[in-house]
Design a protein around this motif. Sequence first.
Motif, PDB file in Angstrom:
ATOM      1  N   UNK A 175       0.846  -1.192   0.000  1.00 16.00           N
ATOM      2  CA  UNK A 175       0.000   0.000   0.000  1.00 16.00           C
ATOM      3  C   UNK A 175       0.885   1.246   0.000  1.00 16.00           C
ATOM      4  N   UNK A 176       0.344   2.350  -0.483  1.00 14.52           N
ATOM      5  CA  UNK A 176       1.139   3.576  -0.580  1.00 14.52           C
ATOM      6  C   UNK A 176       1.687   4.009   0.767  1.00 14.52           C
TER       7      UNK A 176
ATOM      8  N   UNK B   9      -2.024 -13.825  -0.378  1.00 14.29           N
ATOM      9  CA  UNK B   9      -2.784 -13.174   0.687  1.00 14.29           C
ATOM     10  C   UNK B   9      -2.315 -11.729   0.921  1.00 14.29           C
ATOM     11  N   UNK B  10      -3.192 -10.975   1.591  1.00 13.68           N
ATOM     12  CA  UNK B  10      -2.868  -9.629   2.034  1.00 13.68           C
ATOM     13  C   UNK B  10      -2.728  -9.635   3.549  1.00 13.68           C
ATOM     14  N   UNK B  11      -1.790  -8.837   4.041  1.00 10.03           N
ATOM     15  CA  UNK B  11      -1.493  -8.817   5.480  1.00 10.03           C
ATOM     16  C   UNK B  11      -1.346  -7.363   5.923  1.00 10.03           C
ATOM     17  N   UNK B  12      -1.970  -7.035   7.065  1.00  9.74           N
ATOM     18  CA  UNK B  12      -1.815  -5.699   7.636  1.00  9.74           C
ATOM     19  C   UNK B  12      -0.438  -5.583   8.272  1.00  9.74           C
ATOM     20  N   UNK B  13       0.178  -4.415   8.096  1.00  6.88           N
ATOM     21  CA  UNK B  13       1.517  -4.185   8.633  1.00  6.88           C
ATOM     22  C   UNK B  13       1.537  -3.120   9.720  1.00  6.88           C
ATOM     23  N   UNK B  14       0.541  -2.264   9.770  1.00  8.78           N
ATOM     24  CA  UNK B  14       0.466  -1.193  10.771  1.00  8.78           C
ATOM     25  C   UNK B  14      -0.168  -1.696  12.057  1.00  8.78           C
TER      26      UNK B  14
END
Length: 266
Positions: free
Chosen positions: A232-233, A261-266
């Motif tokens: 993501x930006x 898959x997509x994973x949240x990093x924040x």
Amino acid sequence: MATIMAAFPGGKHKALTMSYDDGPAADRRLVSIFNQFGVKGTFHLNSGLMGQDGRIGAEEAAGLYAGHEMSAHTVTHPTLERSPNETLVAEIMEDRKSLERVAGYTVRGMSYPNGSYNRAIKELLPRLGIEYSRVVPSTGNFGMPDDWHEWKPTCHHKQRLMELAESFVESRKSQYLYLMYVWGHSYEFDQDGNWELIEAFCRYVGGRDDIWYATSIEIVWYMQAFERLKFAADCSFVRNPSAQTVWLIANGRTVEVPGGQSVMLD
């Protein structure tokens, strides 16, 4: 914004790979040592010379090198800089074809026979399906390559091997990726009467939970998978379009990003 760093599998920041050429009979003993201590290697083979002059034969190779990588080294080991393009194409493609029939998987790596290469040869290799090729000059350090087709090893096993191994094992700065890459020919241990050197090295570096033990192509494909990640930006999440799981360090936290898959990093 999340602070993101690439990591090796499991969140590790150190990797070890071994690279040995020509397929001599001494590979049997070398592979046995690697297997004993959990070390992985890439073996660059001349398909046209297999079974000749004391080399490993095709009928033995698949079983012997199981768990390691069989890689190209051309059919007959010519000096590539002195060869016409027609010879280059035939030597590399026929080597791939023969080795793939033996190995049962795609052969996408190589080392330059006689250490001979130039810019034109490097530019040709991707068109022949070769994704990396190892050269002879060594760096004496543990940096990642910036040119997969001119992949410089850390050292030949005759070059300060144990000294470099100790430095590698003691490397603690996790802001860097460390890769120790050792090359040579297994017959040299017979010639020099020093099998105890590689045994001591593998005993010392093997079996450590902070080191990723990988073949050359595994390292290439893993780093390619990292490069294909779609962030993501604001780096708050990431999508992994590859099938291969990739590991990151995000804000000091180890994050696994499974394939697809997509994973949240924040």
